[in-house]
Design a protein around this motif. Structure first.
Motif, mmCIF file in Angstrom:
data_model
loop_
_atom_site.group_PDB
_atom_site.id
_atom_site.type_symbol
_atom_site.label_atom_id
_atom_site.label_comp_id
_atom_site.label_asym_id
_atom_site.label_seq_id
_atom_site.Cartn_x
_atom_site.Cartn_y
_atom_site.Cartn_z
ATOM 1 N N ILE A 44 61.963 50.655 16.112
ATOM 2 C CA ILE A 44 61.775 49.344 15.470
ATOM 3 C C ILE A 44 60.676 49.437 14.405
ATOM 4 O O ILE A 44 60.790 48.871 13.310
ATOM 5 C CB ILE A 44 61.435 48.285 16.531
ATOM 6 N N VAL A 45 59.591 50.165 14.742
ATOM 7 C CA VAL A 45 58.504 50.328 13.775
ATOM 8 C C VAL A 45 58.978 51.121 12.557
ATOM 9 O O VAL A 45 58.668 50.787 11.405
ATOM 10 C CB VAL A 45 57.301 51.024 14.444
ATOM 11 N N ALA A 46 59.763 52.184 12.802
ATOM 12 C CA ALA A 46 60.251 53.017 11.697
ATOM 13 C C ALA A 46 61.281 52.294 10.852
ATOM 14 O O ALA A 46 61.513 52.661 9.692
ATOM 15 C CB ALA A 46 60.847 54.314 12.265
ATOM 16 N N LEU A 47 61.945 51.272 11.388
ATOM 17 C CA LEU A 47 62.983 50.558 10.648
ATOM 18 C C LEU A 47 62.415 49.824 9.431
ATOM 19 O O LEU A 47 63.078 49.709 8.404
ATOM 20 C CB LEU A 47 63.681 49.560 11.582
ATOM 21 N N ILE A 48 61.174 49.371 9.537
ATOM 22 C CA ILE A 48 60.586 48.562 8.451
ATOM 23 C C ILE A 48 60.435 49.382 7.174
ATOM 24 O O ILE A 48 60.967 49.003 6.112
ATOM 25 C CB ILE A 48 59.242 47.957 8.905
ATOM 26 N N PRO A 49 59.721 50.530 7.200
ATOM 27 C CA PRO A 49 59.639 51.306 5.940
ATOM 28 C C PRO A 49 60.983 51.884 5.516
ATOM 29 O O PRO A 49 61.259 52.027 4.313
ATOM 30 C CB PRO A 49 58.631 52.432 6.275
ATOM 31 N N SER A 50 61.833 52.233 6.495
ATOM 32 C CA SER A 50 63.144 52.771 6.147
ATOM 33 C C SER A 50 63.972 51.725 5.399
ATOM 34 O O SER A 50 64.635 52.038 4.394
ATOM 35 C CB SER A 50 63.874 53.218 7.417
ATOM 36 N N PHE A 51 63.934 50.491 5.874
ATOM 37 C CA PHE A 51 64.676 49.413 5.211
ATOM 38 C C PHE A 51 64.139 49.197 3.797
ATOM 39 O O PHE A 51 64.916 49.016 2.843
ATOM 40 C CB PHE A 51 64.548 48.138 6.042
ATOM 41 N N LEU A 60 72.600 50.974 0.425
ATOM 42 C CA LEU A 60 73.036 49.904 1.323
ATOM 43 C C LEU A 60 73.712 50.463 2.571
ATOM 44 O O LEU A 60 73.592 49.894 3.665
ATOM 45 C CB LEU A 60 73.982 48.962 0.568
ATOM 46 N N THR A 61 74.441 51.561 2.399
ATOM 47 C CA THR A 61 75.100 52.172 3.564
ATOM 48 C C THR A 61 74.067 52.606 4.604
ATOM 49 O O THR A 61 74.258 52.437 5.812
ATOM 50 C CB THR A 61 75.927 53.387 3.130
ATOM 51 N N LEU A 62 72.951 53.149 4.124
ATOM 52 C CA LEU A 62 71.895 53.598 5.039
ATOM 53 C C LEU A 62 71.258 52.412 5.744
ATOM 54 O O LEU A 62 70.914 52.503 6.935
ATOM 55 C CB LEU A 62 70.840 54.386 4.243
ATOM 56 N N ILE A 63 71.100 51.284 5.025
ATOM 57 C CA ILE A 63 70.534 50.084 5.651
ATOM 58 C C ILE A 63 71.443 49.603 6.779
ATOM 59 O O ILE A 63 70.990 49.297 7.901
ATOM 60 C CB ILE A 63 70.328 48.974 4.599
ATOM 61 N N LEU A 64 72.728 49.522 6.502
ATOM 62 C CA LEU A 64 73.678 49.068 7.533
ATOM 63 C C LEU A 64 73.696 50.026 8.723
ATOM 64 O O LEU A 64 73.730 49.604 9.893
ATOM 65 C CB LEU A 64 75.082 48.957 6.923
ATOM 66 N N PHE A 65 73.630 51.313 8.436
ATOM 67 C CA PHE A 65 73.664 52.271 9.546
ATOM 68 C C PHE A 65 72.379 52.205 10.377
ATOM 69 O O PHE A 65 72.406 52.396 11.590
ATOM 70 C CB PHE A 65 73.864 53.699 9.017
ATOM 71 N N ASP A 66 71.230 51.946 9.729
ATOM 72 C CA ASP A 66 69.979 51.802 10.487
ATOM 73 C C ASP A 66 70.085 50.652 11.491
ATOM 74 O O ASP A 66 69.679 50.790 12.661
ATOM 75 C CB ASP A 66 68.806 51.544 9.533
ATOM 76 N N PHE A 67 70.647 49.523 11.046
ATOM 77 C CA PHE A 67 70.805 48.396 11.964
ATOM 78 C C PHE A 67 71.797 48.751 13.078
ATOM 79 O O PHE A 67 71.619 48.364 14.241
ATOM 80 C CB PHE A 67 71.271 47.153 11.197
#
Length: 449
Positions: A44-51, A60-67
């Motif tokens: 969850i913490v890593a999702l913020i900078p990754s997003f 955008l594909t990477l954003i959707l896959f992260d979620f």
């Protein structure tokens, strides 16, 4: 801290351990549960900078896959409908898929290679040795897909990155080599762990069996000691009454008819009375021996000088008769132990030193106490007859006599009493001696807490 404890309890509840306790699969499952405990908040913490970075780069594909990956991790940690084996497989699929997407979106030299290696590590740690090579096979599959995309651009026609097959083959071989080493080494480590666990289980089972046998032997020994003590006490008490009558009637017989008896008859009566008194001393000694350990020891703090003064008072008559000199180390320490037992033991040691004095020299006795760390070491030394430690019997065995030629001295009970006292105080007793030069008797007892 309270929130973390509730969170951990929730994860523990949703990822129950299914394998038998202390088996290798149990520890693999436990490792997976711990991994998920920390992986969820860190993801969850890593999702913020990754997003943020993906948004700026237009991935955008990477954003959707992260979620999607976060949702899958949530299913693993916060639901119960999947078994722990299925959850492990889902984690591996997510890791490989993330490696593939990262390499396609960010390039073949991006963080995707790190996730590909991580997938091999997870497989080797979480699955059995037979499945550890799945990390290599999954790595081969991902590398082939990325290589095809890099050269033929099926999904990303505008991607400018091009790499020769030879270059990508070199990269893939290095990654797969790392995964292969992990797949080879980690199972060996787990096999050694399994052998260690099995060996420990066998040792524990053996120790438990031996402990049960030891407890049984201890119980049997306690019963036998108790029965023996009761027998000694009962026999001793039963013998005292007729012995008192014998001594009493012999005394009356001598007083009333002594003048009418010839000297030989009077001598026989004296022999009989002397034997009766010795018998009474033996009976009382056996009673004292039987009483040791029947009641729990009462530990108390006291000055050791008080014990020495008490012993010298008890032996006052013998000291005066023999004109013995008693020397004591000073200052004596304050100790904590069973005062009654210590008085009894030192009294017997001093009495023994006075009994077996050398008639050619004035008797001298030294009493000392030494602090040796976790124990107190007492010593009672004399300049008496001494004895040969190698040739003589054990002086601490009941009825053992070091000087049988001295018929009037001792019955071999006093030192046995000292040994039993030392055993009840969880200590030890021993002697050092040289014939004609004297003896030193040592008593070591542990310090009470």
């Amino acid at each position: 801290m309270d929130f973390w404890n509730r969170y951990r309890a929730f994860i523990w509840e949703n990822i129950p351990l299914e394998s038998p306790m202390n088996s290798l699969d149990y520890w693999r499952d436990y490792l997976f549960r711990v991994m998920m405990l920390y992986l969820i908040p860190l993801s969850i913490v890593a999702l913020i900078p990754s997003f943020f970075v993906s948004y700026l780069g237009g991935h955008l594909t990477l954003i959707l896959f992260d979620f999607f990956a976060i949702a899958c991790i949530g299913v693993i940690g916060f639901t119960k409908f999947l078994s722990i084996s299925a959850k492990k497989v889902l984690l591996i699929l997510i890791t490989n898929a993330l490696a593939l997407v990262l390499m396609l979106e960010l390039g073949s030299f991006g963080p995707g290679l790190m996730y590909l290696v991580a997938s091999g590590v997870f497989i080797s740690l979480l699955f059995s040795s037979k499945r550890s090579w799945l990390g290599v096979f999954s790595g081969v599959l991902v590398c082939i897909l990325v290589g095809l995309e890099l050269n033929y651009s099926f999904l990303y026609p505008e991607n400018g990155e091009k790499i020769e097959w030879v270059g990508w083959l070199a990269i893939s071989i290095n990654v797969l080599f790392i995964n292969g080493v992990i797949a080879l080494v980690v199972p060996i480590l787990f096999e050694k762990m399994q052998q260690s666990i099995l060996a420990r289980q066998k040792i524990e089972e053996l120790l438990l069996g031996k402990q049960d046998d030891l407890n049984t032997l201890i119980q049997e020994l306690e019963i036998k000691n108790s029965n023996l003590s009761q027998l000694i006490k009962g026999v001793s008490e039963d013998l005292q009454e007729p012995l008192r009558n014998i001594l009493s009637f012999l005394g009356q017989l001598k007083r009333r008819f002594g003048q009418d008896m010839d000297p030989k008859a009077q001598l026989y009566i004296d022999f009989a009375m002397d034997g009766g008194r010795k018998m009474r001393e033996i009976i009382l000694g056996l009673l004292d021996l039987a009483q040791i350990g029947r009641n729990p020891e009462e530990y108390e703090s006291f000055e050791l000088s008080e014990v020495v003064e008490k012993v010298m008072f008890l032996q006052k008559k013998k000291i005066q008769i023999s004109n013995a000199r008693i020397e004591v180390d000073s200052p004596l320490p304050k100790i904590k132990t069973s005062k009654t037992y210590l008085i009894q033991a030192l009294n017997e040691l001093v009495s023994n030193a006075l009994k077996f004095q050398n008639p050619e020299v004035s008797p001298k006795i030294w009493i000392s106490c030494e602090d040796i760390g976790c124990s107190w070491k007492f010593s009672v030394s004399d300049n008496g007859l001494g004895f040969d430690c190698k040739a003589s019997l054990d002086p601490f065995v009941v009825f053992s006599r070091l000087h049988p030629e001295r018929e009037t001295e001792g019955f071999g009970i006093g030192l046995a009493l000292v040994k039993k006292i030392s055993e009840n105080l969880r200590g030890s007793v021993w002697a050092e001696s040289v014939p004609g030069e004297g003896s030193v008797f040592f008593l070591k007892i542990p310090k009470a807490a």
